[in-house]
Write a protein that holds these residues in place. Structure first.
Motif, PDB file in Angstrom:
ATOM      1  N   GLY A   1       0.977  -1.221   0.011  1.00  0.00           N
ATOM      2  CA  GLY A   1      -0.008   0.189  -0.012  1.00  0.00           C
ATOM      3  C   GLY A   1       1.012   1.244   0.079  1.00  0.00           C
ATOM      4  N   ASP A   2       1.978   1.024   0.409  1.00  0.00           N
ATOM      5  CA  ASP A   2       2.989   2.351   0.613  1.00  0.00           C
ATOM      6  C   ASP A   2       4.124   2.504  -0.645  1.00  0.00           C
ATOM      7  N   ILE A   3       3.840   1.689  -1.689  1.00  0.00           N
ATOM      8  CA  ILE A   3       4.946   1.483  -2.571  1.00  0.00           C
ATOM      9  C   ILE A   3       5.233   2.924  -3.162  1.00  0.00           C
ATOM     10  N   TRP A   4       4.139   3.791  -3.414  1.00  0.00           N
ATOM     11  CA  TRP A   4       4.544   5.386  -3.909  1.00  0.00           C
ATOM     12  C   TRP A   4       5.189   5.812  -2.941  1.00  0.00           C
ATOM     13  N   TYR A   5       5.030   5.731  -1.434  1.00  0.00           N
ATOM     14  CA  TYR A   5       5.939   6.257  -0.658  1.00  0.00           C
ATOM     15  C   TYR A   5       7.270   6.282  -0.664  1.00  0.00           C
ATOM     16  N   GLN A   6       7.459   4.862  -0.881  1.00  0.00           N
ATOM     17  CA  GLN A   6       9.087   4.197  -0.922  1.00  0.00           C
ATOM     18  C   GLN A   6       9.574   4.707  -2.031  1.00  0.00           C
ATOM     19  N   SER A   7       8.734   4.686  -3.318  1.00  0.00           N
ATOM     20  CA  SER A   7       9.502   5.048  -4.500  1.00  0.00           C
ATOM     21  C   SER A   7       9.618   6.583  -4.407  1.00  0.00           C
TER      22      SER A   7
ATOM     23  N   ASN B   1      14.807  17.850  -0.362  1.00  0.00           N
ATOM     24  CA  ASN B   1      14.316  18.206   0.907  1.00  0.00           C
ATOM     25  C   ASN B   1      12.760  18.475   0.895  1.00  0.00           C
ATOM     26  N   ASP B   2      12.502  19.182   0.121  1.00  0.00           N
ATOM     27  CA  ASP B   2      10.696  19.314  -0.231  1.00  0.00           C
ATOM     28  C   ASP B   2      10.077  18.104  -0.262  1.00  0.00           C
ATOM     29  N   MET B   3      10.694  17.213  -1.106  1.00  0.00           N
ATOM     30  CA  MET B   3       9.895  15.680  -1.205  1.00  0.00           C
ATOM     31  C   MET B   3       9.954  14.940  -0.068  1.00  0.00           C
TER      32      MET B   3
ATOM     33  N   ARG C   1       4.817  14.347   5.731  1.00  0.00           N
ATOM     34  CA  ARG C   1       3.650  14.935   6.113  1.00  0.00           C
ATOM     35  C   ARG C   1       2.454  14.163   5.739  1.00  0.00           C
ATOM     36  N   TRP C   2       2.405  13.338   4.688  1.00  0.00           N
ATOM     37  CA  TRP C   2       1.748  12.494   4.130  1.00  0.00           C
ATOM     38  C   TRP C   2       1.475  11.283   5.220  1.00  0.00           C
ATOM     39  N   ARG C   3       2.684  10.695   5.479  1.00  0.00           N
ATOM     40  CA  ARG C   3       2.851   9.319   6.236  1.00  0.00           C
ATOM     41  C   ARG C   3       2.169   9.834   7.698  1.00  0.00           C
TER      42      ARG C   3
END
Length: 235
Positions: free
Chosen positions: A169-175, A219-221, A227-229
């Protein structure tokens, strides 16, 4: 007109756009068409060798053949959740088109779209071959690319003695975090290059600006992902 069949003039515009190096998104915007329409049109009619006249002719041939051989409509069969398979197929097709436009190869995009729309979120290479009707070599190349980008992960299935490919579910976070890390590494290289060349020289200033931009974006990314997490990661 948007929503109807492509005209010959539109196909000529597509061919000109491809020749000019435009992306599917840019061509779609110019014609006021969905990106998925442009993607399907090009892929069905030669890909990189797309020709407007041939595409228009072949589309007409397919339409006449389909009309002549079309069977009577059968009752719509749904899956165990009551979902229409045709709706799911169109979703996968549109998802694939979007992923192709981001730079993924078509097979790689189809693998990722299939895994996203599979309730289990887990498929073996053999299941992907059967589902997508492509060669094992194509699947191997596609999953390798997705693993490298951290969009899927590999698990060993001890019962079947084969690997399963899993989408979390969090693959886009990891990527996203992996991309931020790459930006940071590239920024460090640029800063070092600027110092080596001299920050007041033209080449040094160019590398310095590059390093500052990538460091700022990285850094912004990272902050945006954190913040999303914090807000949604546990849902």
């Amino acid at each position: 007109m948007p929503g109807g069949r492509l005209t010959y003039e539109e196909r000529q515009d597509i061919a000109r756009g491809l020749a000019d190096g435009l992306t599917y998104t840019e061509i779609a915007k110019r014609l006021e068409r969905p990106v998925s329409t442009i993607t399907r049109e090009v892929i069905r009619n030669g890909g990189g060798g797309y020709q407007a006249e041939r595409a228009h002719h072949e589309t007409g041939v397919r339409a006449r053949r389909s009309k002549a051989t079309a069977p009577r409509p059968a009752p719509v069969a749904t899956d165990e959740h009551g979902r229409d398979p045709e709706t799911i197929r169109k979703l996968e097709e549109n998802f694939t088109a979007m992923l192709v436009d981001t730079g993924l190869s078509r097979t790689t995009a189809r693998v990722l779209a299939s895994m996203y729309t599979t309730d289990s979120g887990s498929l073996t290479a053999a299941e992907l071959v059967q589902r997508l009707q492509v060669s094992p070599a194509s699947i191997s190349k596609a999953v390798g690319q997705l693993e490298q980008q951290k969009l899927i992960r590999r698990e060993r299935d001890p019962r079947r003695r084969r690997d399963r490919y899993v989408i979390d579910g969090d693959i886009w976070y990891q990527s996203w975090m992996a991309s931020a890390h790459k930006n940071t590494l590239l920024a460090n290289v640029a800063h070092s290059g600027a110092e080596a060349l001299g920050p007041t020289t033209a080449a040094g200033a160019r590398l310095k600006n590059m390093g500052q931009l990538l460091e700022h974006l990285g850094n912004d990314m990272i902050r945006a992902a954190e913040r999303w997490r914090d807000a949604f990661g546990d849902r």
